[in-house]
Design a protein around this motif. Structure first.
Motif, short mmCIF file in Angstrom:
data_model
loop_
_atom_site.label_atom_id
_atom_site.label_comp_id
_atom_site.label_asym_id
_atom_site.label_seq_id
_atom_site.Cartn_x
_atom_site.Cartn_y
_atom_site.Cartn_z
N ALA A 42 15.75 -2.62 -6.54
CA ALA A 42 17.15 -2.53 -6.96
C ALA A 42 17.34 -1.42 -7.99
O ALA A 42 18.29 -0.63 -7.90
CB ALA A 42 17.61 -3.87 -7.52
N SER A 43 16.45 -1.35 -8.98
CA SER A 43 16.57 -0.32 -10.00
C SER A 43 16.30 1.07 -9.41
O SER A 43 16.90 2.06 -9.82
CB SER A 43 15.61 -0.59 -11.15
OG SER A 43 14.27 -0.62 -10.69
N THR A 44 15.40 1.15 -8.43
CA THR A 44 15.11 2.43 -7.79
C THR A 44 16.34 2.97 -7.07
O THR A 44 16.68 4.15 -7.18
CB THR A 44 13.96 2.27 -6.77
OG1 THR A 44 12.83 1.73 -7.44
CG2 THR A 44 13.59 3.61 -6.15
N ARG A 84 0.84 -1.20 0.00
CA ARG A 84 0.00 0.00 0.00
C ARG A 84 0.87 1.25 0.00
O ARG A 84 0.73 2.11 -0.85
CB ARG A 84 -0.94 0.01 1.20
CG ARG A 84 -1.79 1.29 1.31
CD ARG A 84 -2.82 1.17 2.42
NE ARG A 84 -3.85 0.18 2.08
CZ ARG A 84 -4.78 -0.23 2.94
NH1 ARG A 84 -4.80 0.21 4.19
NH2 ARG A 84 -5.68 -1.11 2.55
N ARG A 85 1.79 1.36 0.95
CA ARG A 85 2.67 2.53 0.95
C ARG A 85 3.89 2.28 1.83
O ARG A 85 3.93 1.34 2.62
CB ARG A 85 1.94 3.78 1.42
CG ARG A 85 1.54 3.83 2.88
CD ARG A 85 0.85 5.16 3.21
NE ARG A 85 0.55 5.29 4.63
CZ ARG A 85 -0.55 4.83 5.20
NH1 ARG A 85 -1.47 4.19 4.48
NH2 ARG A 85 -0.74 5.02 6.50
N VAL A 86 4.86 3.18 1.66
CA VAL A 86 6.10 3.19 2.45
C VAL A 86 6.19 4.53 3.14
O VAL A 86 5.97 5.58 2.52
CB VAL A 86 7.34 2.97 1.56
CG1 VAL A 86 8.62 3.12 2.38
CG2 VAL A 86 7.29 1.61 0.89
N GLU A 87 6.51 4.51 4.42
CA GLU A 87 6.72 5.74 5.17
C GLU A 87 8.11 5.71 5.78
O GLU A 87 8.54 4.68 6.30
CB GLU A 87 5.67 5.91 6.28
CG GLU A 87 4.25 6.06 5.75
CD GLU A 87 3.24 6.24 6.87
OE1 GLU A 87 3.66 6.23 8.06
OE2 GLU A 87 2.05 6.36 6.57
N LEU A 88 8.80 6.84 5.70
CA LEU A 88 10.12 6.98 6.31
C LEU A 88 10.10 8.15 7.28
O LEU A 88 9.68 9.26 6.92
CB LEU A 88 11.19 7.21 5.24
CG LEU A 88 11.44 6.06 4.26
CD1 LEU A 88 12.46 6.47 3.22
CD2 LEU A 88 11.87 4.80 4.98
N ALA A 145 8.64 8.56 -2.75
CA ALA A 145 9.25 8.02 -3.97
C ALA A 145 9.19 6.50 -3.98
O ALA A 145 8.88 5.88 -5.02
CB ALA A 145 10.69 8.51 -4.09
N PHE A 146 9.50 5.88 -2.84
CA PHE A 146 9.40 4.43 -2.77
C PHE A 146 7.96 3.96 -2.95
O PHE A 146 7.70 2.94 -3.59
CB PHE A 146 9.97 3.92 -1.45
CG PHE A 146 11.46 3.73 -1.46
CD1 PHE A 146 12.03 2.75 -2.26
CD2 PHE A 146 12.29 4.51 -0.68
CE1 PHE A 146 13.40 2.56 -2.28
CE2 PHE A 146 13.67 4.33 -0.69
CZ PHE A 146 14.23 3.36 -1.50
N ALA A 183 13.38 12.66 4.27
CA ALA A 183 12.90 11.32 4.60
C ALA A 183 11.48 11.11 4.08
O ALA A 183 11.15 10.07 3.48
CB ALA A 183 12.96 11.10 6.10
N MET A 184 10.61 12.09 4.30
CA MET A 184 9.23 11.97 3.83
C MET A 184 9.18 11.89 2.31
O MET A 184 8.43 11.09 1.74
CB MET A 184 8.40 13.15 4.34
CG MET A 184 8.19 13.15 5.85
SD MET A 184 7.30 14.63 6.42
CE MET A 184 5.76 14.45 5.54
#
Length: 338
Positions: free
Chosen positions: A198-200, A135-139, A180-181, A174-175
């Motif tokens: 890996a490509s990212t 769903r999503r990534v949070e940093l 982007a991820f 970070a956000m």
């Protein structure tokens, strides 16, 4: 255009090279196979096979060995996948039915059995009912060079990990990196998402490359666990013993097997190619490009898993395909009964 006899010569070259690991010459073909023609005639057939890039001379004045294309023609048109003998089937049944206490133990035993049957690296995927999607990534920046990486799946599962970013990164950066991820891997199944990472990382801005790489590695580890996908492996020692079948070293192949993500993705692709599927040499990407993979699908409680072997392209395709197919069928039967 290769003649019927030329194809039979190709069959002989593949079989002899697999058995003897030595380049095959026209004289040895005449001596070992009943073609009823002279060595000069066989040399003519071999010249045509070489023009079609089905065989190649590894050294000047040597015999010939099959190319990846030659192995593919052999598998698709020439090999005869014989059923296992009654004794082999009984041995499989006894091995799989004896001593396994639960499903995981049975899958581990299956990997050991298949490796023993084929003398290759054996791989058995644990089946999963449904692939949860990202769903999503949070940093979140929690210190000057430390991040909290949070991975959220559409099943509601949440994975998190503290990541050493190896560089200073502020909260806004970070956000933005988390967004982007998310754009890169949202709506993907874990195995596909992990491969995309890996490509990212490779294409990230130079100023954030260290942090991006560290987060990508952490997310890949979390995705592998979160997806429920994993492999039981047995027989890596067989690959090491066949190291001279590889141009340089077998280490990159072993590293790719340990990472699992590439193989899980490959199994998913091969599962749609029929009861028993093969990928040979250049049909495989990266460090697996000098190997061959034979795979099949088994069923357990309404879900599918994959089973296969991996080894050098110089392998017994007919025997390995028969063994993979038979073991997959037995595993389906036993897990259905359970």
């Amino acid at each position: 255009m290769v003649s019927d006899r030329g194809l039979e010569v190709l069959r002989a070259i593949v079989q002899d090279y697999v058995a003897l690991r030595e380049p095959v010459g026209s004289k040895s073909i005449v001596e070992r196979h009943a073609f009823g023609v002279s060595a000069a005639t066989i040399r003519g057939d071999m010249a045509l096979l070489e023009e079609e890039e089905l065989i190649v001379a590894p050294h000047t004045s040597s015999g010939r060995v099959p190319t990846d294309k030659g192995y593919r023609v052999f598998v698709d048109r020439l090999q005869r996948m014989q059923p296992l003998t009654g004794a082999q089937r009984q041995a499989i049944a006894r091995f799989l039915e004896g001593g396994a206490q639960d499903r995981d133990e049975m899958l581990a035993r299956t990997a050991r059995l298949l490796s023993q049957l084929t003398n290759q690296v054996a791989l058995v995927q644990v089946p999963v009912r449904r692939q949860a999607l990202v769903r999503r990534v949070e940093l979140v920046a929690i210190a000057e060079a430390r991040l909290l990486a949070v991975l959220i799946l559409d099943s509601g599962r949440v994975e998190q990990r503290i990541v050493d970013a190896h560089q200073r990164i502020d909260p806004e950066e970070a956000m933005a990196l988390g967004r982007a991820f998310t754009e890169t891997i949202a709506e993907l199944a874990p195995a596909a998402a992990a491969e995309r990472l890996a490509s990212t990382a490779a294409s990230s801005p130079p100023a954030l490359q260290a942090a991006t790489g560290a987060v990508a590695r952490a997310l890949a580890d979390m995705l592998l666990g979160a997806g429920g996908d994993r492999l039981y492996m047995a027989g890596a020692s067989h690959l090491v013993r066949e190291e001279r079948d590889f141009q340089r070293t077998v280490t990159p192949v072993l590293d790719a097997i340990e990472e699992q993500v590439t193989l899980l993705r490959l199994f998913d692709e091969m599962g749609a190619e029929g009861e028993v599927a093969t990928r040979i040499g250049r049909e495989l990407a990266g460090p697996l490009g000098e190997t061959a993979v034979v795979a099949s699908t088994y069923s357990a409680d309404g879900s599918d898993g994959h089973i296969g072997v991996l080894g050098p392209t110089r392998m017994d395709y007919a025997g390995n395909m028969a063994a993979v197919r038979a073991v997959a069928r037995y595993l389906t039967r036993l897990l259905s009964e359970d």
